[in-house]
Design an enzyme around this catalytic site. Structure first.
Site, PDB file in Angstrom:
ATOM      1  N   GLY A   1       0.365  -1.255   0.169  1.00 48.21           N
ATOM      2  CA  GLY A   1      -0.179  -0.042  -0.169  1.00 48.21           C
ATOM      3  C   GLY A   1       0.841   0.939   0.270  1.00 48.21           C
ATOM      4  CB  ALA A   2       2.137   3.440  -2.586  1.00 51.33           C
ATOM      5  N   GLY A   3      -0.215   4.442  -0.111  1.00 50.01           N
ATOM      6  CA  GLY A   3      -1.193   5.727  -0.013  1.00 50.01           C
ATOM      7  C   GLY A   3      -0.761   6.486   0.881  1.00 50.01           C
TER       8      GLY A   3
ATOM      9  CG  ASN B   1      -3.646   4.329  17.287  1.00 51.10           C
ATOM     10  OD1 ASN B   1      -2.691   4.800  17.466  1.00 51.10           O
ATOM     11  ND2 ASN B   1      -4.763   5.197  17.366  1.00 51.10           N
TER      12      ASN B   1
ATOM     13  CG  HIS C   1     -10.428  10.743  14.899  1.00 50.23           C
ATOM     14  ND1 HIS C   1     -11.300   9.845  16.157  1.00 50.23           N
ATOM     15  CD2 HIS C   1     -10.081  10.558  14.292  1.00 50.23           C
ATOM     16  CE1 HIS C   1     -10.540  10.120  16.511  1.00 50.23           C
ATOM     17  NE2 HIS C   1      -9.326   9.824  15.626  1.00 50.23           N
ATOM     18  CG  HIS C   2     -10.217  14.099   9.906  1.00 51.25           C
ATOM     19  ND1 HIS C   2     -11.110  13.181   9.135  1.00 51.25           N
ATOM     20  CD2 HIS C   2      -9.190  13.108  10.884  1.00 51.25           C
ATOM     21  CE1 HIS C   2     -10.423  12.295   9.098  1.00 51.25           C
ATOM     22  NE2 HIS C   2      -9.518  11.987   9.699  1.00 51.25           N
TER      23      HIS C   2
ATOM     24  CE  LYS D   1     -11.930   7.179  13.755  1.00 51.31           C
ATOM     25  NZ  LYS D   1     -10.978   6.593  12.552  1.00 51.31           N
TER      26      LYS D   1
ATOM     27  N   GLY E   1     -11.933   3.197  16.289  1.00 46.23           N
ATOM     28  CA  GLY E   1     -11.771   2.267  16.649  1.00 46.23           C
ATOM     29  C   GLY E   1     -10.257   1.991  18.402  1.00 46.23           C
TER      30      GLY E   1
HETATM   31  N1  LIG Z   1      -3.018   1.186  12.883  1.00 48.53           N
HETATM   32  C1  LIG Z   1      -3.056   2.469  12.296  1.00 48.53           C
HETATM   33  O1  LIG Z   1      -2.267   3.663  12.907  1.00 48.53           O
HETATM   34  C2  LIG Z   1      -3.070   3.473  10.936  1.00 48.53           C
HETATM   35  C3  LIG Z   1      -3.209   5.024  11.004  1.00 48.53           C
HETATM   36  C4  LIG Z   1      -4.068   5.600  10.227  1.00 48.53           C
HETATM   37  C5  LIG Z   1      -4.375   4.887   9.119  1.00 48.53           C
HETATM   38  N2  LIG Z   1      -4.618   3.402   8.809  1.00 48.53           N
HETATM   39  C6  LIG Z   1      -5.119   2.215   8.054  1.00 48.53           C
HETATM   40  O2  LIG Z   1      -4.758   2.366   7.426  1.00 48.53           O
HETATM   41  C7  LIG Z   1      -4.916   1.891   5.985  1.00 48.53           C
HETATM   42  C8  LIG Z   1      -4.459   2.697   4.713  1.00 48.53           C
HETATM   43  O3  LIG Z   1      -4.555   4.304   5.554  1.00 48.53           O
HETATM   44  P1  LIG Z   1      -4.018   4.897   4.280  1.00 48.53           P
HETATM   45  O4  LIG Z   1      -4.705   6.577   5.285  1.00 48.53           O
HETATM   46  O5  LIG Z   1      -2.811   4.988   3.893  1.00 48.53           O
HETATM   47  O6  LIG Z   1      -5.371   5.097   3.129  1.00 48.53           O
HETATM   48  P2  LIG Z   1      -5.204   5.311   1.802  1.00 48.53           P
HETATM   49  O7  LIG Z   1      -4.121   6.889   1.160  1.00 48.53           O
HETATM   50  O8  LIG Z   1      -6.308   5.632   1.027  1.00 48.53           O
HETATM   51  O9  LIG Z   1      -3.929   4.505   1.088  1.00 48.53           O
HETATM   52  C9  LIG Z   1      -4.163   2.789   0.922  1.00 48.53           C
HETATM   53  C10 LIG Z   1      -3.708   1.913  -0.105  1.00 48.53           C
HETATM   54  O10 LIG Z   1      -4.119   0.946  -0.439  1.00 48.53           O
HETATM   55  C11 LIG Z   1      -4.110   0.676  -1.735  1.00 48.53           C
HETATM   56  N3  LIG Z   1      -5.471   0.323  -2.365  1.00 48.53           N
HETATM   57  C12 LIG Z   1      -6.757   0.270  -2.086  1.00 48.53           C
HETATM   58  N4  LIG Z   1      -7.543  -0.626  -2.590  1.00 48.53           N
HETATM   59  C13 LIG Z   1      -6.828  -1.423  -2.857  1.00 48.53           C
HETATM   60  C14 LIG Z   1      -6.337  -2.817  -3.655  1.00 48.53           C
HETATM   61  N5  LIG Z   1      -8.193  -4.020  -3.593  1.00 48.53           N
HETATM   62  N6  LIG Z   1      -5.659  -4.287  -3.124  1.00 48.53           N
HETATM   63  C15 LIG Z   1      -4.994  -3.346  -3.029  1.00 48.53           C
HETATM   64  N7  LIG Z   1      -4.201  -2.114  -3.178  1.00 48.53           N
HETATM   65  C16 LIG Z   1      -5.218  -1.541  -2.315  1.00 48.53           C
HETATM   66  C17 LIG Z   1      -4.530   2.178  -2.616  1.00 48.53           C
HETATM   67  O11 LIG Z   1      -3.762   2.315  -3.853  1.00 48.53           O
HETATM   68  P3  LIG Z   1      -4.529   3.071  -4.549  1.00 48.53           P
HETATM   69  O12 LIG Z   1      -3.322   4.357  -5.114  1.00 48.53           O
HETATM   70  O13 LIG Z   1      -4.098   2.915  -5.805  1.00 48.53           O
HETATM   71  O14 LIG Z   1      -5.848   3.790  -4.661  1.00 48.53           O
HETATM   72  C18 LIG Z   1      -3.484   3.024  -1.421  1.00 48.53           C
HETATM   73  O15 LIG Z   1      -2.091   2.368  -1.960  1.00 48.53           O
HETATM   74  C19 LIG Z   1      -6.725   2.891   6.062  1.00 48.53           C
HETATM   75  O16 LIG Z   1      -6.909   0.680   6.829  1.00 48.53           O
HETATM   76  C20 LIG Z   1      -6.652   3.446   7.936  1.00 48.53           C
HETATM   77  O17 LIG Z   1      -7.810   3.063   8.205  1.00 48.53           O
HETATM   78  C21 LIG Z   1      -4.006   2.927  10.263  1.00 48.53           C
END
Ligand SMILES: NC(=O)c1ccc[n+]([C@@H]2O[C@H](COP(=O)([O-])OP(=O)(O)OC[C@H]3O[C@@H](n4cnc5c(N)ncnc54)[C@H](OP(=O)(O)O)[C@@H]3O)[C@@H](O)[C@H]2O)c1
Length: 280
Positions: A28-30, A136, A167-168, A171, A177
């Site tokens: 995941g490169a989000g 988290n 939160h913002h 959300k 969670g």
């Molecule tokens: N545990 C923690 O502390 C914490 C903290 C922050 C966030 N999170 C969680 O971490 C996750 C990612 O957050 P984020 O803010 O980075 O989200 P994001 O910016 O939306 O990034 C999501 C990534 O997943 C990819 N993706 C989307 N659908 C996919 C699929 N079907 N198959 C494969 N890859 C896919 C996206 O690719 P594309 O760019 O190609 O769309 C993107 O690279 C979320 O679940 C968020 O709730 C957890």
């Protein structure tokens, strides 16, 4: 020889021990994937070996070294990794878990919104590989949970518990969670069934929580990154624990700490509390 084996530096003069960096493969490169890329940059205890992306054409925008395996093929992207860090989406996590099991690699998963089936897959995987799963990854929240547990055990049912989160406005889920995780920790420490004492009624005008209920308050405002407050309230005093996130990098730093820790663990399922408070 294990990954964390100490190797002697090549320099005859210094003979300083050097630590072999841990190769990280990111799924995941989000926003979070990019936060981890930034967190690894400049550190010599981690090395970025690969990134799983959906669109290889967009990989140039990640600005990583040519040697980093940026691929839409998950197996290839994590092939050289010592630890896989998954910050993709819930729909992709089962594939990441299956790949980690097949390649026998430790997994740090921070994806939120996983359903029962995905959690069951993580549980099954943890029989054969070590997995840190936490909604988290902040180190401060892991400490907060530990302190809240201790307060709930010590203060018992004499104190009412209120958990407030802000939160913002983007959300969607409420309470967060993390708020629910803190509430579950309070309930467990007080020998309560969380589902029976969880009280969240944003529309309620007249109903009030019963004695012993854990009350949740939710606010959505601006671009607030995340504030959690847990208060223990009696007729004579109020004790409040509070945690605020000021930057998304906090989760990336926590995930890297988890990756370093899990690289030496045996199979099992862990969370950030295990990472921070491990006594072994
Ligand atoms: N545990 C923690 O502390 C914490 C903290 C922050 C966030 N999170 C969680 O971490 C996750 C990612 O957050 P984020 O803010 O980075 O989200 P994001 O910016 O939306 O990034 C999501 C990534 O997943 C990819 N993706 C989307 N659908 C996919 C699929 N079907 N198959 C494969 N890859 C896919 C996206 O690719 P594309 O760019 O190609 O769309 C993107 O690279 C979320 O679940 C968020 O709730 C957890």
């Amino acid at each position: 020889m294990s990954r964390r084996d100490v190797v002697l530096a090549s320099s005859r003069e210094t003979r300083q021990p050097a630590i072999k960096p841990i190769n990280i493969g990111i799924a995941g490169a989000g926003r979070m994937g990019r936060a981890i890329i930034a967190a690894i940059d400049g550190r010599d205890d981690f090395h970025l070996s690969g990134i799983w992306v959906r669109d290889e054409q967009a990989a140039a925008a990640l600005h990583v070294a040519a040697a980093v395996q940026v691929s839409a093929d998950l197996d290839r992207a994590v092939d050289a990794a010592d630890v896989i860090i998954d910050f993709s989406v819930a729909a992709a996590t089962s594939q990441v878990v299956a790949t980690a099991v097949r390649q026998q690699k430790p997994l740090v998963c921070g994806v939120s919104g996983l359903g029962d089936e995905q959690i069951a897959r993580i549980d099954a995987a943890s029989a054969v590989i070590p997995v840190v799963y936490d909604r988290n990854m902040s180190q401060g929240i892991a400490i907060l949970e530990r302190l809240v547990r201790q307060a709930a055990t010590t203060l018992g049912m004499e104190f009412e518990v209120e958990i407030d989160e802000t939160h913002h406005v983007h959300k969607k889920d409420a309470p967060s969670g993390t708020a629910l995780k803190l509430g579950a920790a309070v309930a467990e420490a007080r020998d309560q069934t969380f589902a029976a004492v969880r009280w969240y009624a944003p529309e309620a005008k007249t109903s009030r929580p019963a004695a012993g209920d854990i009350r949740f308050g939710v606010e959505r405002r601006g671009e607030v990154r995340g504030v959690h407050k847990v208060s223990f309230v009696s007729a004579t005093e109020r004790l409040t624990f509070s945690h605020s996130v000021t930057s998304r990098q906090v989760f990336a730093v926590g995930a890297l700490r988890a990756a370093a820790w899990i690289s030496t663990q045996a199979p099992g399922r862990f969370d950030m509390g295990d990472v921070l408070f491990d006594k072994t």
